[in-house]
Design a protein around this motif. Sequence first.
Motif, mmCIF file in Angstrom:
data_model
loop_
_atom_site.group_PDB
_atom_site.id
_atom_site.type_symbol
_atom_site.label_atom_id
_atom_site.label_comp_id
_atom_site.label_asym_id
_atom_site.label_seq_id
_atom_site.Cartn_x
_atom_site.Cartn_y
_atom_site.Cartn_z
ATOM 1 N N LEU A 3 0.840 -1.185 0.000
ATOM 2 C CA LEU A 3 0.000 0.000 0.000
ATOM 3 C C LEU A 3 0.879 1.240 0.000
ATOM 4 C CD1 LEU A 3 -2.504 -1.176 2.763
ATOM 5 C CD2 LEU A 3 -2.831 -1.282 0.285
ATOM 6 N N GLN A 4 0.573 2.162 -0.887
ATOM 7 C CA GLN A 4 1.347 3.396 -1.001
ATOM 8 C C GLN A 4 0.435 4.565 -0.676
ATOM 9 O OE1 GLN A 4 4.735 3.682 -1.846
ATOM 10 N NE2 GLN A 4 4.468 5.827 -1.284
ATOM 11 N N ALA A 5 0.695 5.199 0.459
ATOM 12 C CA ALA A 5 -0.100 6.346 0.872
ATOM 13 C C ALA A 5 0.562 7.636 0.419
ATOM 14 C CB ALA A 5 -0.266 6.349 2.385
ATOM 15 N N SER A 6 -0.257 8.603 0.071
ATOM 16 C CA SER A 6 0.253 9.902 -0.347
ATOM 17 C C SER A 6 -0.788 10.975 -0.053
ATOM 18 C CB SER A 6 0.592 9.890 -1.842
ATOM 19 O OG SER A 6 -0.565 9.627 -2.614
ATOM 20 N N GLY A 7 -0.357 12.229 -0.161
ATOM 21 C CA GLY A 7 -1.292 13.343 -0.021
ATOM 22 C C GLY A 7 -1.165 14.132 1.265
ATOM 23 N N GLY A 8 -0.314 13.679 2.182
ATOM 24 C CA GLY A 8 -0.140 14.425 3.420
ATOM 25 C C GLY A 8 0.588 15.736 3.182
ATOM 26 N N GLY A 9 0.640 16.552 4.213
ATOM 27 C CA GLY A 9 1.322 17.826 4.103
ATOM 28 C C GLY A 9 0.954 18.751 5.232
ATOM 29 N N LEU A 10 1.336 20.010 5.056
ATOM 30 C CA LEU A 10 1.058 21.048 6.053
ATOM 31 C C LEU A 10 -0.120 21.887 5.575
ATOM 32 C CD1 LEU A 10 1.851 22.738 8.558
ATOM 33 C CD2 LEU A 10 3.423 24.003 7.057
ATOM 34 N N VAL A 11 -1.073 22.070 6.459
ATOM 35 C CA VAL A 11 -2.263 22.848 6.115
ATOM 36 C C VAL A 11 -2.691 23.649 7.334
ATOM 37 C CG1 VAL A 11 -3.852 20.973 6.729
ATOM 38 C CG2 VAL A 11 -4.561 22.703 5.055
ATOM 39 N N GLN A 12 -3.302 24.776 7.092
ATOM 40 C CA GLN A 12 -3.815 25.588 8.196
ATOM 41 C C GLN A 12 -5.140 25.021 8.704
ATOM 42 O OE1 GLN A 12 -4.010 29.648 6.752
ATOM 43 N NE2 GLN A 12 -1.971 30.086 7.577
ATOM 44 N N ALA A 13 -5.430 25.306 9.944
ATOM 45 C CA ALA A 13 -6.703 24.885 10.524
ATOM 46 C C ALA A 13 -7.854 25.390 9.663
ATOM 47 C CB ALA A 13 -6.830 25.407 11.942
ATOM 48 N N TRP A 104 -0.355 -2.856 5.932
ATOM 49 C CA TRP A 104 -0.168 -1.442 6.263
ATOM 50 C C TRP A 104 0.680 -0.748 5.205
ATOM 51 C CZ3 TRP A 104 -2.760 0.651 10.267
ATOM 52 C CH2 TRP A 104 -3.237 -0.204 11.264
ATOM 53 N N GLY A 105 0.325 0.503 4.936
ATOM 54 C CA GLY A 105 1.159 1.358 4.125
ATOM 55 C C GLY A 105 2.197 2.033 5.006
ATOM 56 N N GLN A 106 3.011 2.860 4.391
ATOM 57 C CA GLN A 106 4.138 3.450 5.099
ATOM 58 C C GLN A 106 3.782 4.683 5.912
ATOM 59 O OE1 GLN A 106 3.301 4.294 2.147
ATOM 60 N NE2 GLN A 106 3.967 6.382 1.703
ATOM 61 N N GLY A 107 2.627 5.239 5.756
ATOM 62 C CA GLY A 107 2.218 6.413 6.502
ATOM 63 C C GLY A 107 2.542 7.704 5.778
ATOM 64 N N THR A 108 1.682 8.670 5.971
ATOM 65 C CA THR A 108 1.903 10.001 5.409
ATOM 66 C C THR A 108 1.567 11.025 6.490
ATOM 67 O OG1 THR A 108 1.366 11.482 3.558
ATOM 68 C CG2 THR A 108 -0.441 10.137 4.409
ATOM 69 N N LEU A 109 2.445 12.006 6.644
ATOM 70 C CA LEU A 109 2.314 12.962 7.741
ATOM 71 C C LEU A 109 1.357 14.084 7.378
ATOM 72 C CD1 LEU A 109 3.221 14.053 10.512
ATOM 73 C CD2 LEU A 109 5.124 15.185 9.332
ATOM 74 N N VAL A 110 0.417 14.323 8.271
ATOM 75 C CA VAL A 110 -0.502 15.460 8.147
ATOM 76 C C VAL A 110 -0.244 16.390 9.331
ATOM 77 C CG1 VAL A 110 -2.906 16.185 8.223
ATOM 78 C CG2 VAL A 110 -2.255 14.148 6.909
ATOM 79 N N THR A 111 0.066 17.631 9.031
ATOM 80 C CA THR A 111 0.312 18.626 10.067
ATOM 81 C C THR A 111 -0.665 19.777 9.870
ATOM 82 O OG1 THR A 111 2.665 18.059 10.123
ATOM 83 C CG2 THR A 111 2.008 20.133 11.150
ATOM 84 N N VAL A 112 -1.426 20.070 10.915
ATOM 85 C CA VAL A 112 -2.408 21.148 10.852
ATOM 86 C C VAL A 112 -1.971 22.249 11.801
ATOM 87 C CG1 VAL A 112 -4.832 21.781 11.060
ATOM 88 C CG2 VAL A 112 -4.206 19.443 10.385
ATOM 89 N N SER A 113 -1.708 23.392 11.253
ATOM 90 C CA SER A 113 -1.248 24.525 12.067
ATOM 91 C C SER A 113 -2.441 25.372 12.508
ATOM 92 C CB SER A 113 -0.267 25.388 11.277
ATOM 93 O OG SER A 113 -0.912 25.946 10.147
ATOM 94 N N SER A 114 -2.299 25.954 13.692
ATOM 95 C CA SER A 114 -3.405 26.766 14.244
ATOM 96 C C SER A 114 -3.283 28.222 13.815
ATOM 97 C CB SER A 114 -3.406 26.673 15.763
ATOM 98 O OG SER A 114 -2.156 27.076 16.275
#
Length: 114
Positions: A3-13, A104-114
């Motif tokens: 499984l290949q996960a993608s699409g994570g990133g940094l986004v504002q609240a 399981w896939g390898q995981g993708t990081l999602v960061t939500v800034s306030s």
Amino acid sequence: VQLQASGGGLVQAGGSLRLSCAASRSITGNFLMGWYRQAPGEERELVAEITSGGSTNYADSVWDRFTISRDNDKDTAYLQMNSLKPEDTAVYYCTALLRGTRYWGQGTLVTVSS
């Protein structure tokens, strides 16, 4: 199954992201596709899952903001995340369950800034 996960990133609240999970083989049949997440210092938790028939299940914290879907022709599952909150920050893992075996896939990081 890989499984290949993608699409994570940094986004504002309040923003949105769409995660994708591409499987190395067909996900038709009895594959249960899902997304889990793990925040720092926390245990991995279920976010959403979808059966081969399209039935869905969501964590209470995301049911009204996230949408899980799948495209069996593309062997891909998706997680549309809207109205993101800082507490959604985590590594998101794609998972597939078939006849009692979980992949399981390898995981993708999602960061939500306030």
